[in-house]
Design an enzyme around this catalytic site. Structure first.
Site, PDB file in Angstrom:
ATOM      1  N   ASP A  85       0.812  -1.224   0.000  1.00  0.00           N
ATOM      2  CA  ASP A  85       0.000   0.000   0.000  1.00  0.00           C
ATOM      3  C   ASP A  85       0.844   1.273   0.000  1.00  0.00           C
ATOM      4  OD1 ASP A  85      -2.208   1.617   0.050  1.00  0.00           O
ATOM      5  OD2 ASP A  85      -2.720   1.255   2.129  1.00  0.00           O
ATOM      6  N   TYR A  86       1.842   1.329  -0.867  1.00  0.00           N
ATOM      7  CA  TYR A  86       2.687   2.517  -0.989  1.00  0.00           C
ATOM      8  C   TYR A  86       2.136   3.474  -2.049  1.00  0.00           C
ATOM      9  CZ  TYR A  86       6.576   0.906   1.973  1.00  0.00           C
ATOM     10  OH  TYR A  86       7.372   0.516   3.032  1.00  0.00           O
TER      11      TYR A  86
END
Length: 788
Positions: free
Chosen positions: A458-459
């Site tokens: 989830d970057y």
């Protein structure tokens, strides 16, 4: 010895023995895991001192002092003179040594003769002074990077957006270039301390039941505009805060209730500036509509879309309702409105497309669309019954616009579910966490740059990209885009073609330990410019005392961590750092255009994650949510359990700071200073608010405001303050107490009527606090007193 000292020595000895037992037992646990021997050895020494204290033998004092010296040397070797890591290592043994020294007059033994009254007094006084110094140091700011050169940089001409918008703040980032730079000079370092509240406005839309007030106002001419969590737009007088009109779109959703900003458009071809809808406020709603409002009257522009609305769910398919939420400020690029939306994270496969679309600001007609499966779709409309392909990276931030190049730049997130990539499409892998440049009129892609390869944690790239022309070292400038990421990597690219200006290198990352079918990227891009990205070490583990620090070291040794991109797996928890909240989140940064200084805040909180089968999670009592401790990820083999990397005492396991403000010289690429930002004063810990202004540096929300006078304003800390910092030194030169915490970037404008400069912040309360206590609906303007 009389009964009083005898009883006291017994109590002290027993307490010391209990602490020693903890250190020995848990220290052995750490040794088994391959960690430091110091805790067990320290526990043995403390046990010996405690036994001698019970026996009322002076050796107790000697051992306690020796233990303190040994701890000081060990601390110096591990962490140097860094304050917070030294504090947690030394404070307990300082107190032990002080108590043992104070007890010396009532102890006996061969070494007793050295503890004369003067020696005892001097030793205990010195120890007490050190303890007081440590306690006082808790209330001082300890720079992560101290400023080396505090002189004001030589000013350079601003070239990124030469058409400064006069006295106004007409866009989310002031201009479409997103620099958040106020060129006004009335408020400066000499008088900023005199700022006072000029007016306060209450929207009436309280940030309750999960809603968040994160809006940054805009100002055009004689009106300030602000949207509240449910997309209610208020128009205010810029000098008094008096409400002129209010527009309520009656947005219908109970999930992800927030509005971060609105857009503005003026018809430059209109012969009558007061004609209906010649000037428009552009609004997206949390129930997925696009609306334009007459900026003068607050009436919806009924010639826009269908009865004044454009349905943004059109073309997104059956999974979009309840999953697609526009929350960011829309971008107005000429006569085109550019919008994207948030898509629910980690809930299930089959989520709707992350398509980015451009609409005609006059009519609401869709002009173009860009999506990862067809980046050159451009103006080609969908066929009858066709939808944009599902499960593609989405834009949930705000885009930027360069009118000279006629390019729109937008950040993309990751395909959801974020932690599983075993069946990801080629298109999603190509565009996850990317910055994309498209033609503003056609939506046709010109270039893209990916900031992470095959993202599995989830970057998302979500901060509004900043457009600024950087000196090229030869007397000219180079048009740059500053792409900030949750990873803390700051990619500086040529906005004409996306090639790096600041060097980027590919580095190998861990490849083993992922579950079957979970593909891992072998390399990841790293910029020569980054903040808060240092690889964690055992010595970085922290706690308020030696005891929770030891437990954190045990956790660190028990979890899997081989640096960034260590794969999440099903066998043991994996530490994720930088965490999936950032790094640099949606708040982005600001640029002092006069000096080429980038100001950017960040989050430095580690998290952990572990895969778990959905059936096992249900049996264990986990309740699925996209933001909580368990995400189900329906349609994949695994759910994911995740949380903050905290000690059992509820404190972060990684050393402070957890949020900073940073100044970066864009000409040299060097970080000028990095300062902890925010205190624990208003942050609940186990339901209790400490009320102590201890500047650990706390996670930050939203972004800064830079001014021509060498100030950076910021309000998105977890304590209830708005602050101004000196951009040359990072020193806080002014702060004001807010009624509740703020989650929005400040803005500034000059009044056309009074000539006053205002700084405006919104305040809705702490983010995701889980309670409706201490929530708000405040818009607060600050100005200098009239005599100034």
């Amino acid at each position: 010895m009389n009964s009083g000292p005898r009883t006291l020595s017994m109590i002290i000895g027993i307490l010391g023995a209990l602490m020693a037992a903890f250190l020995i037992i848990e220290g052995l646990h750490l040794i088994i895991l391959g960690g430091s021997w110091f805790y067990t050895l320290a526990g043995i020494a403390l046990a010996a001192s405690s036994v001698y204290m019970i026996r009322r033998n002076i050796l107790s004092t000697w051992i306690a002092l020796g233990l303190l010296v040994a701890t000081a040397l060990w601390s110096l070797a591990e962490v140097g003179t860094s304050f917070w890591p030294s504090f947690s290592r030394l404070i307990v043994f300082l107190c032990v040594a002080l108590i043992a020294t104070l007890m010396a007059p009532w102890l006996s033994g061969p070494g007793r003769r050295y503890f004369t009254r003067p020696v005892t007094g001097a030793t205990s006084g010195a120890l007490g002074a050190i303890i007081v110094a440590f306690l006082a140091g808790m209330f001082r700011v300890h720079p992560t990077i101290a400023p080396q050169d505090t002189t004001h940089p030589q000013e350079t001409a601003s070239t990124a957006d030469s058409d400064q918008p006069g006295h106004d703040w007409p866009a989310y980032g002031r201009t479409a270039s997103g620099t958040r730079y106020a060129s006004f000079t009335q408020i400066n370092r000499d008088n900023v301390g005199k700022l006072r509240v000029a007016w306060t406005y209450r929207t009436g839309d309280m940030a309750l039941n999960g809603a968040e007030f994160q809006g940054t106002p805009i100002k055009i001419g004689d009106t300030v505009y602000i949207c509240s969590p449910h997309n209610i737009v208020s128009a205010l007088d810029p000098d008094t805060g008096t409400e002129k009109w209010k527009f309520d779109p009656h947005a219908q959703t109970k999930v992800w209730q927030r509005c971060r900003g609105v857009g503005y458009w003026h018809d430059s071809t209109a012969t009558d500036a007061n004609a209906p809808c010649a000037s428009r406020i552009v609004l997206t709603t949390i129930d997925a509509r696009l609306i334009t409002i007459d900026a003068r009257t607050g009436q919806a522009c009924t010639d826009f879309g269908t009865n004044g609305n454009v349905n943004l769910l059109t073309g997104l398919g059956p999974t979009a309702p309840g999953s697609y939420y526009p929350t960011a400020a829309p971008l107005v690029a000429g006569d085109i409105v550019v919008v994207g939306g948030r898509i629910a994270d980690n809930e299930r496969t089959g989520e709707p497309s992350g398509v980015v679309r451009g609409y005609d600001v006059r009519t609401g007609a869709q002009v173009w669309a860009w999506d990862a499966t067809n980046p050159h779709r451009g103006t080609t409309p969908l066929a009858e019954g066709e939808i944009y392909p599902a499960e593609t990276p989405n834009m949930w931030g705000t885009a930027s616009y360069d009118p000279k190049l006629n390019l729109v730049f937008f950040p993309l997130g990751n395909q959801t579910p974020d932690f599983w990539g075993g069946d990801r499409s080629k298109a999603s892998d190509e565009y996850n966490d990317a910055f994309v440049a498209v033609d503003a009129k056609t939506g046709d892609e010109r270039w893209h740059f990916r900031t992470a390869n095959h993202d599995l944690v989830d970057y998302d790239a979500t901060a509004q990209p900043i457009l600024y022309d950087i000196p090229d070292g030869h007397g000219g400038t180079r048009p740059a885009i500053i792409a900030m990421t949750k990873r803390g990597q700051i990619f500086v690219l040529d906005r004409r073609d996306g090639t790096p200006i600041v060097p980027v290198e590919m580095r190998k990352v861990p490849q083993d330990g992922a579950p079957e079918h979970q593909y891992l990227a072998p390399e990841q891009p790293y910029s020569a410019l980054s903040i808060g990205t240092e690889r964690l070490k055992p010595s970085d583990m922290w706690g308020g005392t030696i005891f929770d620090q030891l437990l954190c070291r045990i956790q660190f040794a028990s979890y899997r961590y081989e640096g960034e991109f260590t794969p999440v797996n099903e066998k043991q928890a994996t530490i994720i750092y930088p965490g999936y909240y950032g790094g640099i989140n949606w708040g982005g940064g600001a640029v002092d255009e006069s000096t080429g200084t980038l100001l950017v805040n960040d989050i430095r909180m580690a998290q952990w994650g572990k895969f778990m089968k959905q059936e096992e999670a249900r049996r264990s009592g986990f309740k699925p949510s996209s933001e909580g401790e368990y995400s189900e990820q329906k349609g994949t083999p695994w759910g994911v359990v995740r949380s903050m990397f905290f000690s059992p005492a509820g404190l972060p396991c990684v050393k402070p700071p957890y949020g900073t403000m940073n100044a970066i010289d864009l000409r040299s690429g060097k970080v000028k200073w990095s300062m902890p930002l925010g205190t624990i004063q208003d942050m609940p810990v186990h339901g209790m608010v400490p009320g102590l202004a201890i500047p650990l540096g706390m996670p930050t929300m939203s972004g800064p405001l830079a001014t021509h006078t060498g100030l950076v304003f910021f309000s998105g800390t977890l304590d209830n303050y708005v602050r101004a910092l000196n951009t040359d030194t990072g020193e806080v030169v002014w702060k004001a107490r807010l009624p509740v915490a703020s989650q929005a970037a400040p803005m500034s404008y000059m009044s056309d009527k009074t000539g006053k400069q205002y700084i405006v912040v919104t305040a809705g309360g702490l983010t995701r606090s889980g309670v409706d206590k201490n929530r708000g609906d405040y818009v607060i303007a600050y100005a200098l007193p009239s005599e100034e």
